[in-house]
Write a protein that holds these residues in place. Structure first.
Motif, PDB file in Angstrom:
ATOM      1  N   ALA A 217      48.480  40.718  47.233  1.00 54.32           N
ATOM      2  CA  ALA A 217      47.155  40.467  46.669  1.00 54.32           C
ATOM      3  C   ALA A 217      46.385  39.454  47.506  1.00 54.32           C
ATOM      4  CB  ALA A 217      47.291  39.970  45.230  1.00 54.32           C
ATOM      5  N   VAL A 218      47.045  38.386  47.921  1.00 55.24           N
ATOM      6  CA  VAL A 218      46.380  37.349  48.722  1.00 55.24           C
ATOM      7  C   VAL A 218      45.971  37.899  50.087  1.00 55.24           C
ATOM      8  CG1 VAL A 218      46.737  35.132  49.897  1.00 55.24           C
ATOM      9  CG2 VAL A 218      47.497  35.432  47.527  1.00 55.24           C
TER      10      VAL A 218
ATOM     11  N   ARG B  32      38.782  37.582  44.812  1.00 56.08           N
ATOM     12  CA  ARG B  32      39.565  36.401  45.178  1.00 56.08           C
ATOM     13  C   ARG B  32      40.044  35.683  43.924  1.00 56.08           C
ATOM     14  NH1 ARG B  32      35.199  35.987  49.047  1.00 56.08           N
ATOM     15  NH2 ARG B  32      35.947  36.577  51.113  1.00 56.08           N
ATOM     16  N   ALA B  33      39.198  35.679  42.900  1.00 57.25           N
ATOM     17  CA  ALA B  33      39.596  35.049  41.635  1.00 57.25           C
ATOM     18  C   ALA B  33      40.771  35.785  41.011  1.00 57.25           C
ATOM     19  CB  ALA B  33      38.413  35.013  40.671  1.00 57.25           C
ATOM     20  N   LEU B  34      40.782  37.113  41.131  1.00 57.52           N
ATOM     21  CA  LEU B  34      41.910  37.885  40.624  1.00 57.52           C
ATOM     22  C   LEU B  34      43.202  37.503  41.339  1.00 57.52           C
ATOM     23  CD1 LEU B  34      40.486  41.514  40.200  1.00 57.52           C
ATOM     24  CD2 LEU B  34      41.174  39.941  38.392  1.00 57.52           C
ATOM     25  N   ALA B  35      43.118  37.355  42.662  1.00 51.85           N
ATOM     26  CA  ALA B  35      44.312  36.994  43.433  1.00 51.85           C
ATOM     27  C   ALA B  35      44.801  35.602  43.059  1.00 51.85           C
ATOM     28  CB  ALA B  35      44.010  37.064  44.931  1.00 51.85           C
ATOM     29  N   VAL B  36      43.869  34.661  42.927  1.00 51.84           N
ATOM     30  CA  VAL B  36      44.255  33.303  42.535  1.00 51.84           C
ATOM     31  C   VAL B  36      44.828  33.309  41.122  1.00 51.84           C
ATOM     32  CG1 VAL B  36      43.386  30.981  42.036  1.00 51.84           C
ATOM     33  CG2 VAL B  36      42.592  32.206  44.076  1.00 51.84           C
TER      34      VAL B  36
ATOM     35  N   VAL C 285      47.172  42.273  40.049  1.00 51.97           N
ATOM     36  CA  VAL C 285      47.368  42.687  41.437  1.00 51.97           C
ATOM     37  C   VAL C 285      47.007  44.159  41.608  1.00 51.97           C
ATOM     38  CG1 VAL C 285      49.094  43.013  43.248  1.00 51.97           C
ATOM     39  CG2 VAL C 285      49.108  40.922  41.872  1.00 51.97           C
ATOM     40  N   ALA C 286      47.365  44.984  40.632  1.00 53.94           N
ATOM     41  CA  ALA C 286      47.008  46.404  40.707  1.00 53.94           C
ATOM     42  C   ALA C 286      45.502  46.588  40.751  1.00 53.94           C
ATOM     43  CB  ALA C 286      47.601  47.155  39.517  1.00 53.94           C
ATOM     44  N   ALA C 287      44.756  45.734  40.027  1.00 51.95           N
ATOM     45  CA  ALA C 287      43.294  45.821  40.034  1.00 51.95           C
ATOM     46  C   ALA C 287      42.745  45.579  41.437  1.00 51.95           C
ATOM     47  CB  ALA C 287      42.710  44.819  39.050  1.00 51.95           C
TER      48      ALA C 287
ATOM     49  N   VAL D  13      34.506  42.095  49.855  1.00 52.34           N
ATOM     50  CA  VAL D  13      35.399  41.354  48.977  1.00 52.34           C
ATOM     51  C   VAL D  13      34.629  40.180  48.384  1.00 52.34           C
ATOM     52  CG1 VAL D  13      37.571  40.104  48.793  1.00 52.34           C
ATOM     53  CG2 VAL D  13      37.353  41.998  50.407  1.00 52.34           C
ATOM     54  N   GLY D  14      34.313  40.263  47.102  1.00 53.50           N
ATOM     55  CA  GLY D  14      33.536  39.224  46.451  1.00 53.50           C
ATOM     56  C   GLY D  14      34.407  38.170  45.811  1.00 53.50           C
ATOM     57  N   PRO D  15      33.764  37.146  45.256  1.00 50.85           N
ATOM     58  CA  PRO D  15      34.504  36.065  44.586  1.00 50.85           C
ATOM     59  C   PRO D  15      35.385  36.568  43.446  1.00 50.85           C
ATOM     60  CG  PRO D  15      32.201  35.463  44.927  1.00 50.85           C
ATOM     61  CD  PRO D  15      32.314  36.913  45.272  1.00 50.85           C
TER      62      PRO D  15
END
Length: 333
Positions: A246-247, A188-192, A313-315, A183-185
């Motif tokens: 997602a989170v 995490r950026a997508l979730a944020v 979130v789907a991504a 799990v890359g940045p």
């Protein structure tokens, strides 16, 4: 603690009794909706009372009815794919996407329609029920939504049986079993990003669910009732489900939870907010003739915002499936 991610043997998708029954239910439950939509495109007014806004723009409604026929016909195709041996040869993305769309469109109806019936049984329909009588006859909602619920239950059951055999390895184990390094940045950026984008639609839907009218069109505000509040509350629930899932996946939170929990939240939540956000945005393009009934800029922002949240979130969910499938392939090699 690590569980094997090797894929299970592929199931024999065939004429099992359970699958046959579910397939029949899925196909038969599509008939009333498809018949009504076809009749409306042909010019029939069955179920549409005089003065309904559906009669204001025939061309737009014909296009929307044609699109909805294609969407509901896809349920029949999916029922066949999920129950025939050749369905195992369908590429994963080609099957997962329409099932995700079907889940997103049907889940709010499956949860919302029974809740609305309960509200109405206790006299909470209010202005929304009265206003809806000029939109469609009441029997139309009962027939169509009952069919949708049957479709959702049947198609959901078929997909679970199919996916458990073909992709069961992607939701085995618990969150702590997931490889953190994968799990890359960016994920995490997508979730944020999804959480931040969800703030506006979440705030607006929560406001409308609690009785506020800021941002609503005059016509929509006047027609509010218990059923309207149920739908707005459901939008809040599905937005929270999507962001929470997602989170949990992107940050590996809730490590003792089964992986199926955040995946289910991502699958259902993202599908519901993305598909209904997209559908409501599309429906607002034509708009009724009465300006007081047209979607306001804030309503359009809420629809577009929740659609973007669902896609982000789907991504994250797609990445998870790809990651675990790749890991399973490496182990099997």
């Amino acid at each position: 603690m690590t569980q094997s991610l090797a894929p299970a043997a592929r199931p024999i998708v065939g004429p099992g009794r359970t699958r046959r029954v579910l397939r029949a239910v899925a196909v038969v439950s599509c008939v009333p909706y498809l018949a009504l939509k076809t009749a409306w495109i042909a010019g029939s007014h069955i179920g549409i009372p005089d003065g309904s806004s559906l009669l204001d723009d025939r061309l737009t409604m014909a296009v929307i009815n044609g699109l909805s026929i294609l969407l509901d016909s896809a349920v029949i195709v999916l029922a066949l794919v999920l129950t025939r041996p050749w369905g195992l040869r369908v590429p994963a993305w080609l099957l997962a996407f329409p099932v995700w769309v079907a889940t997103g469109l049907l889940a709010p109806i499956m949860a919302g329609f029974p809740a609305q019936l309960v509200v109405r049984a206790f006299g909470g329909g209010g202005a929304s029920s009265a206003g809806r009588e000029a939109f469609l006859d009441e029997w139309v909602f009962a027939v169509v939504y009952t069919g949708f619920i049957a479709q959702g239950l049947a198609l959901g059951g078929l997909f679970v049986l199919y996916a458990r055999g073909r992709w069961g390895h992607v939701w085995r184990g618990r969150v702590w079993d997931l490889p953190v390094g994968a799990v890359g940045p960016a994920h995490r950026a997508l979730a944020v990003g999804a959480a931040v984008l969800a703030l506006l639609p979440l705030t607006l839907h929560a406001l409308w669910a609690c009785g506020g009218s800021a941002g609503l069109s005059e016509g929509r505000a006047a027609d509010r009732g218990g059923e309207f509040y149920v739908l707005e509350a459901l939008y809040v629930v599905f937005l929270l489900a999507a962001v929470t899932g997602a989170v949990l996946l992107a940050f590996r939170r809730g490590r003792a939870l089964p992986v199926s929990v955040p995946l289910s939240l991502v699958w259902v939540g993202s599908g519901a907010v993305a598909c209904w956000g997209g559908w409501l945005s599309l429906a607002s393009l034509g708009g009724p003739a009465d300006l007081s009934d047209r979607a306001t800029p804030l309503m359009n922002l809420a629809y577009a915002g929740q659609m973007l949240v669902g896609l982000l979130v789907a991504a994250i969910g797609v990445h998870h499936f790809a990651e675990r499938s790749a890991a399973a392939a490496r182990r099997a090699a």
